[in-house]
Structures are given as structure tokens and as C-alpha cells.
Design a protein around this motif. Structure first.
Motif, mmCIF file in Angstrom:
data_model
loop_
_atom_site.group_PDB
_atom_site.id
_atom_site.type_symbol
_atom_site.label_atom_id
_atom_site.label_comp_id
_atom_site.label_asym_id
_atom_site.label_seq_id
_atom_site.Cartn_x
_atom_site.Cartn_y
_atom_site.Cartn_z
ATOM 1 N N THR A 53 33.736 -4.097 -18.584
ATOM 2 C CA THR A 53 32.810 -3.676 -19.643
ATOM 3 C C THR A 53 31.294 -4.126 -19.682
ATOM 4 O O THR A 53 30.524 -3.994 -20.505
ATOM 5 N N GLU A 54 31.215 -4.647 -18.450
ATOM 6 C CA GLU A 54 29.716 -5.328 -18.192
ATOM 7 C C GLU A 54 28.892 -4.632 -17.588
ATOM 8 O O GLU A 54 29.222 -3.953 -16.347
ATOM 9 N N SER A 55 27.392 -4.616 -17.749
ATOM 10 C CA SER A 55 26.581 -3.999 -17.230
ATOM 11 C C SER A 55 25.524 -4.706 -16.152
ATOM 12 O O SER A 55 25.259 -5.829 -16.737
ATOM 13 N N PHE A 56 25.247 -4.361 -15.155
ATOM 14 C CA PHE A 56 24.400 -5.060 -14.243
ATOM 15 C C PHE A 56 23.201 -4.147 -13.814
ATOM 16 O O PHE A 56 23.328 -2.875 -13.829
ATOM 17 N N TYR A 57 21.988 -4.504 -13.537
ATOM 18 C CA TYR A 57 20.926 -3.681 -13.503
ATOM 19 C C TYR A 57 19.875 -4.307 -12.072
ATOM 20 O O TYR A 57 20.127 -5.427 -11.706
ATOM 21 N N ALA A 58 19.411 -3.256 -11.441
ATOM 22 C CA ALA A 58 18.609 -3.588 -10.085
ATOM 23 C C ALA A 58 17.780 -2.495 -9.967
ATOM 24 O O ALA A 58 17.850 -1.399 -10.458
ATOM 25 N N SER A 59 16.521 -2.741 -9.512
ATOM 26 C CA SER A 59 15.447 -1.998 -9.256
ATOM 27 C C SER A 59 14.655 -2.172 -7.906
ATOM 28 O O SER A 59 14.708 -3.446 -7.763
ATOM 29 N N PHE A 60 14.273 -1.222 -7.282
ATOM 30 C CA PHE A 60 13.575 -1.314 -6.146
ATOM 31 C C PHE A 60 12.225 -0.783 -6.096
ATOM 32 O O PHE A 60 12.149 0.360 -6.780
ATOM 33 N N LYS A 61 11.264 -1.435 -5.507
ATOM 34 C CA LYS A 61 10.035 -0.682 -5.433
ATOM 35 C C LYS A 61 9.268 -0.924 -4.229
ATOM 36 O O LYS A 61 9.350 -1.968 -3.393
ATOM 37 N N VAL A 62 8.632 0.322 -3.618
ATOM 38 C CA VAL A 62 7.902 0.302 -2.445
ATOM 39 C C VAL A 62 6.824 1.039 -2.574
ATOM 40 O O VAL A 62 6.281 1.981 -3.400
ATOM 41 N N LEU A 63 5.542 0.492 -1.980
ATOM 42 C CA LEU A 63 4.190 0.900 -1.935
ATOM 43 C C LEU A 63 4.259 2.062 -0.927
ATOM 44 O O LEU A 63 4.597 1.790 0.126
ATOM 45 N N THR A 64 3.985 3.242 -1.358
ATOM 46 C CA THR A 64 3.948 4.644 -0.534
ATOM 47 C C THR A 64 2.482 5.045 0.003
ATOM 48 O O THR A 64 2.366 5.654 0.932
ATOM 49 N N ASP A 65 1.635 4.689 -0.914
ATOM 50 C CA ASP A 65 0.153 5.185 -0.759
ATOM 51 C C ASP A 65 -0.828 4.171 -1.184
ATOM 52 O O ASP A 65 -0.897 3.657 -2.483
ATOM 53 N N GLU A 66 -1.579 3.594 -0.402
ATOM 54 C CA GLU A 66 -2.331 2.320 -0.781
ATOM 55 C C GLU A 66 -3.251 2.651 -1.629
ATOM 56 O O GLU A 66 -3.934 2.010 -2.434
ATOM 57 N N GLY A 67 -3.968 3.852 -1.674
ATOM 58 C CA GLY A 67 -4.930 4.429 -2.503
ATOM 59 C C GLY A 67 -6.236 3.394 -2.507
ATOM 60 O O GLY A 67 -6.718 2.992 -1.691
ATOM 61 N N TYR A 68 -6.552 3.105 -4.081
ATOM 62 C CA TYR A 68 -7.680 2.024 -3.870
ATOM 63 C C TYR A 68 -7.501 0.676 -3.250
ATOM 64 O O TYR A 68 -8.327 -0.214 -3.046
ATOM 65 N N LEU A 69 -6.144 0.379 -2.933
ATOM 66 C CA LEU A 69 -5.890 -0.959 -2.471
ATOM 67 C C LEU A 69 -6.435 -1.082 -1.030
ATOM 68 O O LEU A 69 -6.773 -2.444 -0.620
ATOM 69 N N LYS A 70 -6.742 0.033 -0.513
ATOM 70 C CA LYS A 70 -7.448 0.112 0.976
ATOM 71 C C LYS A 70 -8.733 -0.715 0.726
ATOM 72 O O LYS A 70 -9.065 -1.285 1.768
ATOM 73 N N VAL A 71 -9.302 -0.524 -0.275
ATOM 74 C CA VAL A 71 -10.723 -1.338 -0.484
ATOM 75 C C VAL A 71 -10.417 -2.482 -1.159
ATOM 76 O O VAL A 71 -11.129 -3.356 -0.788
ATOM 77 N N ALA A 72 -9.714 -2.599 -2.383
ATOM 78 C CA ALA A 72 -9.744 -3.927 -2.908
ATOM 79 C C ALA A 72 -8.821 -4.826 -2.384
ATOM 80 O O ALA A 72 -8.915 -6.097 -2.498
ATOM 81 N N GLY A 73 -7.863 -4.369 -1.368
ATOM 82 C CA GLY A 73 -6.892 -5.493 -0.752
ATOM 83 C C GLY A 73 -5.618 -5.540 -1.563
ATOM 84 O O GLY A 73 -5.674 -5.276 -2.561
#
Length: 696
Positions: free
Chosen positions: A451-471
Motif C-alpha cells: 500500500t506504500e508509494s515510492f518516488y524517483a525522478s531523473f534529470k539530464v541536461l540535453t541542450d546547454e543553451g545559455y549555459l555555454k556562455v554563463a558556465g
């Protein structure tokens, strides 16, 4: 006799830039430059200041409760000794018969306005054509535009009124309350510290900032850590072990039970173990995927730098104090590399946005930014910047955000490494707004075991966008580590997310084991010099009353031009300590004792509500919404009322217990050194500073 225009700047370095642009290369005289049709001169910061109380009456030199409150009907001003020579030069030039038009070129802000108005007042300048030059950078184009579009000085009368009031307010609060509290409590503090005398230095803004730091220190000091216990399930997904976190739901056996710590933990390890025992009764353990969500997240570039944001980042990234950051960015401004630094705005004006390609094109000459600038120009994204959140005329009062001018690049070679770092930060923040958002792929899923619920989430950067400049910021830990009781996304790679594409609702996954992870709540963090500046700017957020918070939105404690100096003063008089390596700010024992005195006499001086509301009042005066008379009446009433209340207090002895509680948190060697020359020196400095208060 040929008529001439006089240009008066705030500093010699700025005056030289105006002279260069105006081709004033005629004879150079002491204190000014002159050509056939123009004269350029300068102040040296403030040339005029408010007089000491004893100038009004010699009896006021002696501090006495009988002479308080000190509220003069007319304020007296005098020349500052060190710069009298330059004032006389400026005075003579302002009153020369052949000078028919005066261009006021002091810094474009409240304080710059005040500097000139005092000079004009003391020099008794007649009815001449006076115009205000308002510029955002010291480039040739901007100086010429400022002169061409200069408005009559009278259009800035309300701003001047606010400037005069700010000075009067700081002067009256500083003199009255510093004298009042020193006379009332100074001797009892000296008796406690074993010193000859102690002067209690009070200021409209600095006392409030002291209060912020002491309150934060006490929150940390008296914080009681609360342990909590989370339950994690280690599942097998395509041969890779993944941890999912349990959270309570209506179906859970723990629903609405007092054993819970928030929604994702237990107050005791025993109760967490009971949940595990309950789940493990069913063997083999298997988790069903009851929900799965795949989405793309976008992260937009942050807004541009204002001074507070830049000071915060420089403190965090480079360990540079706010006053050092201001000096550096002022240097960059005077070298034409960046726009005006003392700004609260984080956006561009519509007018600047239309010509922003000039700034970008200039950065093509800087090797570190050439490729980024080229790409921005090729993309053409700058053409639409006026319709984005990075341009908003309503969010600009005096000046737009700090951005690179794209000019003055020859000066880069002579910059100190720290100045280079600050310039680079400004350029990266500026260029990043023309880049697309960074994009992430995110997968979130819910697993059910019994009856118990567990949660997981995953995240990955796919396009740097402005981070190419900002770091790219440091990635989140690849373990499912939580900070305090916060749950973070798990950083992973694209290949793993691709592997999960066949995972669907209704899929079953083996549960390898259940485990308990212990955590504990953390106290709030101490301010560092940058976060304290930000807290001063955003003081409204510290106010609980929603109506008042909305009323003073946009008005913080102090101004962008003064906040760093206020912090520096508190450190100089040793009410606060600043660790140069970490930039962490903490109170001193003396500072905490002063806090106790103010808290038990004029408590409102410690509150952001009061300080920010005064600042909002000055804004109303600058806008013409209220008159100077209305503001002064409120100010004098406040000072008279608080002075009368303190006069009636007899709580010196009671404060001794408060001092004891403070002293318990400072080492013996700190206390012993405080009893010697340090406190005497501090007291001496404070006495000098509170005799006449010129800062906030």
C-alpha cells in the motif's frame, strides 16, 4: 565677452572624459580645464557637509540629555576642510559673468544630485541656465547624448528634495539617538567591559543591518537539530540500481499518524523500521509502476546584474567584499568598459535595447567573448530583446542594468586579475540573455509496494543553451542524496534515460532491499557579505505584514550606492566581524551588546519595516507624491517621541543579565582583548562618527 558653458563633474577622472569629448584641450588651470567656449571643472566627491551641533550653539558640544532632542529649524552647512581650495575654484567658476550655462554632470542619482545642490547653495549661484546631464556610461556617444538631451535642473527638484531629506534624516537620527543611548547606557556598558567609556553608534540603516546579523546568529545559536528518518527502496531497472523515496499517501498505513516527520519521513528510527517490516511481509517484494511522466524542462537565463546581484555573486565566486566589488565596477565604469554601476534595475530600457547590437559587436574584440558575440549577431536574437522580460522601462528608476559597453577595451590590459574576473562575470551574464534556454529531459515515476508509494525522478541536461556562455553549474550528486529534508532530482546520463523509454505504467520491478536513511534539519546559514547586501535590497521579504510588505516593495534598506559602505562601517567600528577568506559576517560581543541596548530602548530601529518605510517615503518625495514638509514633520515626531520614551526608562541594571548571556558565546581571549585598547579605540572612532553623521 564670449559666453561659455561650464561642465561640473563629480570627480576629476570623469571631468577629464567630458573634456576629451568636448575637445576642451585649451589651457589647463589648477582645478579646471578651459577652451574658447567651454570650462570643465569637478568636485572631489562631497565639498560641503552638515555642521556639527556646536556650530548652532557652543553649549551643544557637550553631550547632555538636557539638549535632546536636537531638531534645528534651519540646517547649517559648511565646507569640508580638505577640499576648501577646490570649492573656491568651483565657486568662482559658477559665478563668472561669462559662464551663462551650467551643465551639472555629477553622478546620475540621488547622491550626485545632492553633491551639486550643496555646492550651488554654498556658492550662491544666481539665476543662470542650469541643465542636468543624465548618463548611463562614460562612452563618447553617451556623454554627447547626455549633453544634447540635458533637461532643466529644476526638473530634478523633487530628487534633490529627497537627497536633502535623506541627509537630514541620517544626521538627526545619528546625533540624537547616538547621544541619547550613549548617555543613557554607555556608562553601564563601560562598567561591564571595564573600559573608560563606550560610545553607542546608531544609524538609520546600519542599526537595522546589525539587527539582521544578530538575529540570524541567534537563530543558528539556539537552533535545535531535529533528526528524521526516510525509507528508501532499492529497485533494479535494467540492471541498474535505482533508489526511490517513500512518501505518505492516503492508502499508507502511516497516513495522518503523529509518528510522521513531514510527508517523507519519521520522527524515530523505530517507526521507520516498522514500515519496512510491514512491507517486507510480502515476499518476493515487487514494485509496480503506477505513474510515469516524461517532460522537457527549460531554464531561462537569469536577469542582468544590478549592483546588489553583482556584489552577491562576487562575494560567492571570488570572495570579494561588496565595497571592493563597488570599487572595481566603478573603475570599470570610469574606464568606459561597463555602464553605470549604482543601479537597482536588472533589465534594459527600450531605448538601449534598440541599439544593443553595438555593445555586442564591441565584445567581438575580446578574445574570451568573440565567438559568443559572433553567434549572437548571427542568430539575430538581439533584435527581439525589447519584447522579452530583459527589457522593461517600468522596472527602471534612474538607470538600467550593469552591462558591458563594448568600448574602452584598450584598458583591459591594465586591469587587475580581480577586476578582469568581475568584468568577465558582467559580460557572461549580458551575453547569456541572447542565448536560448538550457533544456533538460526529466523522467518522474511513482512505484507502489503493497500500500506504500515510492518516488524517483531523473534529470539530464540535453541542450546547454545559455549555459555555454554563463558556465554549467556543478551537477547534482548522482546518488539520491538529500540536503536536509529536501528531495533532489538524480543527475544521470542520456543513455540511461533512453534505456527507460520502454518503461510504462503497469511495469513491475524487483525491489532488492529497503533501507533507512537518517537526516537532520539544518540551521539557517550565516550571511556572507554578498547575501547580506541582497537581504538589504530585498528587506521587504523579511516583513511579515503582507500589506506593509506590498507597500514597500522595491524599497530595501539603504540604496545600491550606500549598502557596501554601511557594511564596511559596521566592521570598522567592530560591531560586525567579516572573515576575508570566506566573506562570512558575524556579530562581535560589542555589537551584540549594542543590539541589546537598542532592542530594549528604541526597538523599531532594528526592524526592516521602519527602515524600508523611510526609504519608501524618500521615493515618494522624489516622485513628488508627498512634500518635504510632510516628511520632516513625521521624522521630527518620530525622534521626539522615541527620545521621550527612552528618557523615562530605568533598565540599565536589567541589561546586565542580557550582557552576560551574550558574553557566554565569546571566547575569554576575545573578552579580555575587548577590555583593552580595542574598545577604547572603537569608542573613540564611534564618537567621531556620531558627532556628525554623513552615512546611512
Amino acid at each position: 565677452m564670449q559666453s561659455k558653458s561650464l561642465y561640473i563633474a563629480e570627480k576629476p577622472s570623469v571631468a577629464k572624459e567630458f573634456a576629451k569629448v568636448l575637445n576642451v584641450d585649451g589651457r589647463a588651470s589648477d582645478g579646471y580645464l578651459e577652451s574658447a567656449d567651454a570650462v570643465v571643472t569637478w568636485c572631489v566627491g562631497h565639498l560641503v557637509t552638515m555642521s556639527y551641533p556646536e556650530v548652532y550653539d557652543p553649549k551643544l558640544k557637550k553631550w547632555s540629555l538636557d539638549t535632546l532632542p536636537f531638531l534645528p529649524e534651519e540646517f547649517k552647512y559648511e565646507l569640508i576642510d580638505d577640499v576648501k581650495k577646490q570649492f573656491r575654484i568651483v565657486e568662482r567658476l559658477l559665478n563668472r559673468e561669462d559662464v551663462t550655462c551650467i551643465y551639472v554632470c555629477t553622478d546620475s542619482g540621488r547622491e550626485g544630485e545632492y553633491i551639486y545642490r550643496l555646492v550651488d547653495q554654498m556658492a550662491h549661484v544666481g539665476d543662470k541656465d542650469k541643465r542636468r546631464v543624465w548618463i548611463d556610461s562614460q562612452t563618447e556617444e553617451e556623454i554627447l547624448r547626455g549633453i544634447r538631451e540635458a533637461k532643466p535642473l529644476s526638473e530634478y527638484d523633487h530628487l534633490a528634495d529627497a537627497a536633502y531629506l535623506r541627509a537630514k534624516e541620517d544626521y538627526l537620527m545619528g546625533i540624537n539617538f547616538s547621544r541619547l543611548l550613549t548617555l543613557k547606557y554607555g556608562q553601564s556598558m563601560s562598567n561591564y567591559l571595564g573600559t573608560k567609556y563606550t560610545v553607542i553608534s546608531v544609524g538609520r540603516v546600519m542599526t537595522c543591518v546589525l539587527g539582521m546579523v544578530v538575529r540570524r546568529e541567534r537563530e543558528i545559536r539556539y537552533f535545535v537539530k531535529t533528526p528524521f528518518y526516510r525509507v528508501l527502496a532499492a529497485t533494479d531497472i535494467l540492471g541498474r540500481e535505482v533508489e526511490a523515496e517513500w512518501r505518505v499517501t492516503e492508502e499508507s498505513v502511516a497516513w495522518q499518524k503523529p509518528v510522521l516527520y513531514k510527508e517523507n519521513g519519521f520522527k524515530t528510527k523505530e517507526d521507520a523500521q516498522k514500515l519496512i517490516t510491514y512491507i517486507e511481509r510480502v515476499q518476493p517484494m515487487e514494485a509496480e509502476v503506477t505513474a510515469i511522466e516524461r517532460k522537457t524542462e527549460k531554464k531561462n537565463p537569469p536577469l542582468l546584474y544590478n549592483l546588489a546581484e553583482l556584489q552577491n555573486d562576487c562575494s560567492r565566486m571570488f570572495k570579494i567584499s561588496p565595497d571592493e566589488t563597488l570599487k572595481i565596477v566603478q573603475e570599470l565604469y570610469e574606464k568606459k568598459l561597463v555602464t553605470y554601476p549604482r543601479t537597482d534595475a536588472r533589465v534594459l530600457s527600450t531605448a538601449v535595447a534598440k541599439e544593443i547590437d553595438r555593445n555586442i559587436s564591441g565584445l567581438k574584440q575580446v578574445p574570451a567573448f568573440a565567438a559568443f558575440a559572433d553567434k549572437v549577431l548571427a542568430m539575430g536574437s538581439y533584435k527581439k530583446i525589447a519584447s522579452t522580460r530583459y527589457t522593461n522601462d517600468k522596472q527602471i528608476t534612474d538607470h538600467y542594468a550593469i552591462i558591458p559597453t563594448g568600448q574602452g577595451l584598450g584598458a583591459l590590459r591594465s586591469l587587475h586579475p580581480q577586476s578582469e574576473s568581475v568584468y568577465e562575470a558582467i559580460c557572461r551574464r549580458f551575453l547569456s540573455i541572447f542565448y536560448p534556454p538550457a533544456q533538460y529531459r526529466k523522467l518522474s515515476m511513482t512505484l507502489k509496494v503493497r500500500t506504500e508509494s515510492f518516488y524517483a525522478s531523473f534529470k539530464v541536461l540535453t541542450d546547454e543553451g545559455y549555459l555555454k556562455v554563463a558556465g554549467i553549474p556543478k551537477k547534482a550528486q548522482n546518488t539520491q542524496g538529500q540536503k536536509d529534508d529536501e528531495t533532489e532530482d538524480v543527475g544521470c546520463d542520456t543513455a540511461f534515460l533512453d534505456m527507460l523509454k520502454d518503461l510504462k505504467k503497469g511495469s513491475h520491478l524487483p525491489v532488492k532491499r529497503l533501507m533507512i536513511k537518517e537526516g537532520e534539519t539544518s540551521p539557517p546559514k550565516r550571511y556572507n557579505s554578498g547575501s547580506l547586501i541582497l537581504a538589504m535590497e530585498n528587506a521587504g521579504q523579511l516583513i511579515e505584514d503582507e500589506e506593509l510588505r506590498a507597500q514597500i516593495k522595491g524599497s530595501g534598506i539603504g540604496t545600491s550606492a550606500t549598502r557596501a559602505e554601511i557594511l564596511k562601517k559596521l566592521v570598522t567600528i567592530r560591531y560586525l566581524a567579516l572573515n576575508k577568506k570566506t566573506q562570512i559576517v558575524t556579530p562581535t560581543q560589542l555589537g551584540e551588546m549594542v543590539y541589546e541596548v537598542v532592542d530594549n530602548s528604541i526597538r523599531s530601529l532594528l526592524n526592516p519595516e521602519l527602515t524600508a518605510s523611510w526609504e519608501k517615503g524618500l521615493t515618494y518625495v522624489a516622485e513628488g507624491s508627498i512634500t518635504s514638509d510632510v516628511y520632516m514633520e513625521k521624522l521630527e515626531r518620530f525622534i521626539s517621541d522615541r527620545t521621550g520614551r527612552v528618557m523615562g526608562l530605568h533598565n540599565q541594571y536589567q541589561l546586565r543579565g542580557n550582557y552576560d548571556r551574550c558574553a557566554a558565546f565569546y571566547k575569554k581571549e576575545q573578552r579580555s582583548s575587548a577590555k583593552g585598547k580595542t574598545i577604547k579605540k572603537v569608542s573613540s572612532n564611534a564618537k567621531k562618527q556620531t558627532g556628525k553623521v554623513s552615512t546611512e
